[in-house]
Design an enzyme around this catalytic site. Structure first.
Site, PDB file in Angstrom:
ATOM      1  N   SER A   1       1.073  -1.173  -0.193  1.00  0.00           N
ATOM      2  CA  SER A   1      -0.007  -0.148  -0.190  1.00  0.00           C
ATOM      3  C   SER A   1       0.694   1.297  -0.240  1.00  0.00           C
ATOM      4  O   SER A   1       1.841   1.196   1.076  1.00  0.00           O
ATOM      5  CB  SER A   1      -0.741  -0.020   1.418  1.00  0.00           C
ATOM      6  OG  SER A   1      -1.708   0.950   1.330  1.00  0.00           O
TER       7      SER A   1
ATOM      8  N   LYS B   1      -3.399   2.893   6.157  1.00  0.00           N
ATOM      9  CA  LYS B   1      -2.813   2.306   6.235  1.00  0.00           C
ATOM     10  C   LYS B   1      -2.324   1.346   6.510  1.00  0.00           C
ATOM     11  O   LYS B   1      -2.247   0.352   7.179  1.00  0.00           O
ATOM     12  CB  LYS B   1      -4.173   1.895   5.044  1.00  0.00           C
ATOM     13  CG  LYS B   1      -4.117   0.194   4.539  1.00  0.00           C
ATOM     14  CD  LYS B   1      -5.045   0.206   3.253  1.00  0.00           C
ATOM     15  CE  LYS B   1      -6.380   0.923   2.597  1.00  0.00           C
ATOM     16  NZ  LYS B   1      -5.936   0.048   1.514  1.00  0.00           N
TER      17      LYS B   1
ATOM     18  N   ASP C   1      -7.689  -4.687   0.316  1.00  0.00           N
ATOM     19  CA  ASP C   1      -8.455  -3.358  -0.057  1.00  0.00           C
ATOM     20  C   ASP C   1      -9.796  -3.802   0.415  1.00  0.00           C
ATOM     21  O   ASP C   1     -10.228  -5.107   1.077  1.00  0.00           O
ATOM     22  CB  ASP C   1      -8.731  -4.817  -1.704  1.00  0.00           C
ATOM     23  CG  ASP C   1      -9.501  -3.427  -2.395  1.00  0.00           C
ATOM     24  OD1 ASP C   1      -8.634  -2.158  -2.627  1.00  0.00           O
ATOM     25  OD2 ASP C   1     -10.841  -3.958  -2.864  1.00  0.00           O
ATOM     26  N   SER C   2      -9.772  -2.547   0.539  1.00  0.00           N
ATOM     27  CA  SER C   2     -11.292  -2.313   1.447  1.00  0.00           C
ATOM     28  C   SER C   2     -12.088  -1.217   1.259  1.00  0.00           C
ATOM     29  O   SER C   2     -12.038  -0.298   0.115  1.00  0.00           O
ATOM     30  CB  SER C   2     -10.859  -2.685   2.781  1.00  0.00           C
ATOM     31  OG  SER C   2      -9.933  -1.234   2.964  1.00  0.00           O
TER      32      SER C   2
END
EC number: 3.6.1.66
Length: 208
Positions: free
Chosen positions: A14, A19, A75-76
């Site tokens: 990321s 995050k 992945d959110s």
């Protein structure tokens, strides 16, 4: 049987520093030395998947191959039933400014406003329930991967509240709470979040 993850370096696939901070805090107790894809100068692959799992796997495989190390991708997104599950996998895309909206980049207040505008069009009795979904993909350089999914239920509020957190956190209140994710103490958010739910499943599988 899931493959065990041994102590050592792990790429967090990321470039989102908020995050990365959350995942680093969750991983460090297990002897893992997290390093972000951004710190390694790895490019961000195109997220062309149709689901959170698809996109998490794309990012994890790219980082593991690029670094030659195990890689963890998240992945959110925010899912709103009244909007047909949107923004869903397009959660980050809704924050992308169009040319007439200013310089390129992500504007999360803009994204939150888009969600609120669509709910307002549905009227004062619109269903404001929502959930955050998270899929974690753990990939090794040989192509093996494990996938873990989590979610946290809640509701949307307006206007945005709080200065902690990131993304849509200021408008999301988790079930059983009366403050937004951006108002919660970070330790409490880590305990109840969609990412924590997915991470608990990862821990049980690869560290248990």
């Amino acid at each position: 049987m899931a493959r065990r993850l041994e102590p050592g370096r792990l790429v967090i696939a990321s470039h989102n520093q908020g995050k990365v901070r959350e995942i680093r805090a969750l991983l460090e107790p297990f002897g893992i030395e997290p390093v972000s894809a951004g710190d390694l100068g790895l490019p961000e692959p195109a997220e062309t998947g149709q689901s959170f799992a698809d996109n998490a796997l794309i990012k994890a495989h790219a980082a593991a191959e690029g670094a030659g190390l195990p890689a963890l991708a998240d992945d959110s997104g925010l899912c709103v039933p009244a909007l047909g599950g949107r923004p869903g996998v397009a959660t980050a895309d809704w924050a992308e400014r169009q040319p007439f909206e200013g310089p390129p980049g992500r504007d999360w207040y803009l994204a939150m406003g888009k969600v609120e505008g669509l709910l307002a069009e549905l009227g004062p009795d619109a269903d404001r329930s929502a959930w955050f979904a998270c899929t974690l993909a753990l990939s090794w350089p040989d192509g093996h991967a494990e996938v873990f999914e989590g979610r946290v239920e809640g509701r949307l509020v307006w206007p945005p509240r709080g200065t902690r957190g990131f993304g849509y956190d200021p408008v999301f209140v988790a079930r059983g709470h009366d403050v937004s994710f951006a108002e919660l103490d970070p330790a409490e958010k880590h305990r109840i979040s969609h990412r924590a739910d997915a991470f608990a499943k990862l821990v049980a599988a690869v560290f248990g």
